[in-house]
Design an enzyme around this catalytic site. Structure first.
Site, short mmCIF file in Angstrom:
data_model
loop_
_atom_site.label_atom_id
_atom_site.label_comp_id
_atom_site.label_asym_id
_atom_site.label_seq_id
_atom_site.Cartn_x
_atom_site.Cartn_y
_atom_site.Cartn_z
N CYS A 4 0.86 -1.19 0.00
CA CYS A 4 0.00 0.00 0.00
C CYS A 4 0.89 1.23 0.00
CB CYS A 4 -0.89 -0.03 1.24
SG CYS A 4 -1.99 1.40 1.37
N HIS A 40 -8.92 -3.75 -2.53
CA HIS A 40 -8.04 -2.99 -1.63
C HIS A 40 -8.43 -1.51 -1.63
CE1 HIS A 40 -3.87 -2.10 0.07
NE2 HIS A 40 -4.25 -0.92 -0.36
N GLU A 41 -8.65 -0.95 -2.82
CA GLU A 41 -8.99 0.48 -2.92
C GLU A 41 -10.40 0.75 -2.40
OE1 GLU A 41 -6.58 2.39 -3.34
OE2 GLU A 41 -5.24 0.83 -4.09
N HIS A 83 -10.24 1.18 1.19
CA HIS A 83 -9.78 2.53 1.56
C HIS A 83 -10.94 3.51 1.60
CE1 HIS A 83 -5.44 2.61 1.89
NE2 HIS A 83 -5.25 2.01 0.72
ZN ZN Z 1 -3.62 1.04 -0.07
#
Ligand code: ZN
Length: 190
Positions: A107, A149-150, A153
Site C-alpha cells: 500500500c 483494496h482500494e 480505503h
Molecule cells: Zn492502499
C-alpha cells in the site's frame, strides 16, 4: 499536479468516503491528479483517502505489474484489461464471485510493508466513471485484488485490518514506527 500521499497514522485514512453526486471539472481534475500521483509512485491503485479526501473515489492501473496477471470481462466477453487503464471508479460496489485467494499486497500509505491477504479471487464491479456514467465488469487476478483494496480505503478500512493476527504481529514494530513518524510530522506542521 502531484498530490501528497498520506501515510499510516494520518486520520484521513480512517474516514469513510462520501458518495459523489457532482461530476464536474473539479472532479475531473482531481481524478487526473490522482492518476498522475499513482503513476509517479509506481502504484497499481490510489484512493481519495490516501490524498486526504473522504470520497468514494479511487483510480487503478495494473499495466505496470506484468508478473501478476489480471482478467476482465465486459458483458460476458473477455477483454484486455490494459485497454481499460487507467481506470477511475466512483461510488463502487463489488460482489464476490470467486473463492478466497491469498496473495501479497502492499500500500502506498505503508511504504515497504507487505503482507499476504485473503480476498475473493474474482468480483463483479458496479461503479460510475468521472462523467457519472455506469461502469460494470467482472474481473480477476491482480485487478480484482486491487479494486477490493482500494474500495476498502474508501470505507476507511486498511489492508492491515485484513491480515491474519500473526502476520500483523510480526509487522507491528514497523507499523508503530510509521504511525509515530506520521503523527510527529503532522504535529510539526501544526
Ligand atoms: Zn492502499
Amino acid at each position: 499536479m502531484l498530490l501528497e500521499i498520506v501515510k499510516y497514522g494520518h486520520p484521513a485514512l480512517r474516514e469513510r468516503g462520501k458518495k459523489i453526486k457532482e461530476f464536474n471539472g473539479d472532479l475531473h481534475q482531481l481524478a487526473r491528479d490522482m492518476i498522475e500521483t499513482m503513476a509517479d509512485a509506481h502504484g497499481v491503485g490510489l484512493a481519495a483517502q490516501q490524498i486526504a479526501r473522504a470520497l468514494q473515489l479511487f483510480v487503478i492501473d495494473v499495466r505496470g505489474a506484468e508478473d501478476r496477471p489480471s482478467t476482465m470481462e465486459v458483458g460476458g466477453r473477455s477483454v484486455n484489461p490494459e485497454d481499460h487503464m487507467p481506470m477511475i471508479l466512483i461510488n463502487t460496489r463489488v460482489r464476490p464471485t470467486g473463492d478466497p485467494e491469498t496473495g501479497p499486497e502492499g500500500c502506498l500509505s505503508f511504504p515497504e510493508l507487505y503482507g499476504d491477504i485473503t480476498r475473493p479471487a474474482s468480483v463483479e464491479v458496479s461503479a460510475v466513471n468521472e462523467r457519472g456514467e455506469p461502469v460494470q465488469f467482472h474481473c480477476g487476478g491482480l485487478l480484482a485484488r486491487a479494486i477490493q483494496h482500494e474500495l476498502d480505503h474508501t470505507q476507511g478500512v486498511l489492508f492491515i485490518d485484513r491480515m491474519p493476527r500473526e502476520v500483523k504481529a510480526e509487522m507491528q514494530p514497523d507499523l508503530d514506527a510509521l504511525h509515530a513518524h506520521t503523527k510527529a510530522t503532522l504535529s510539526r506542521r501544526g
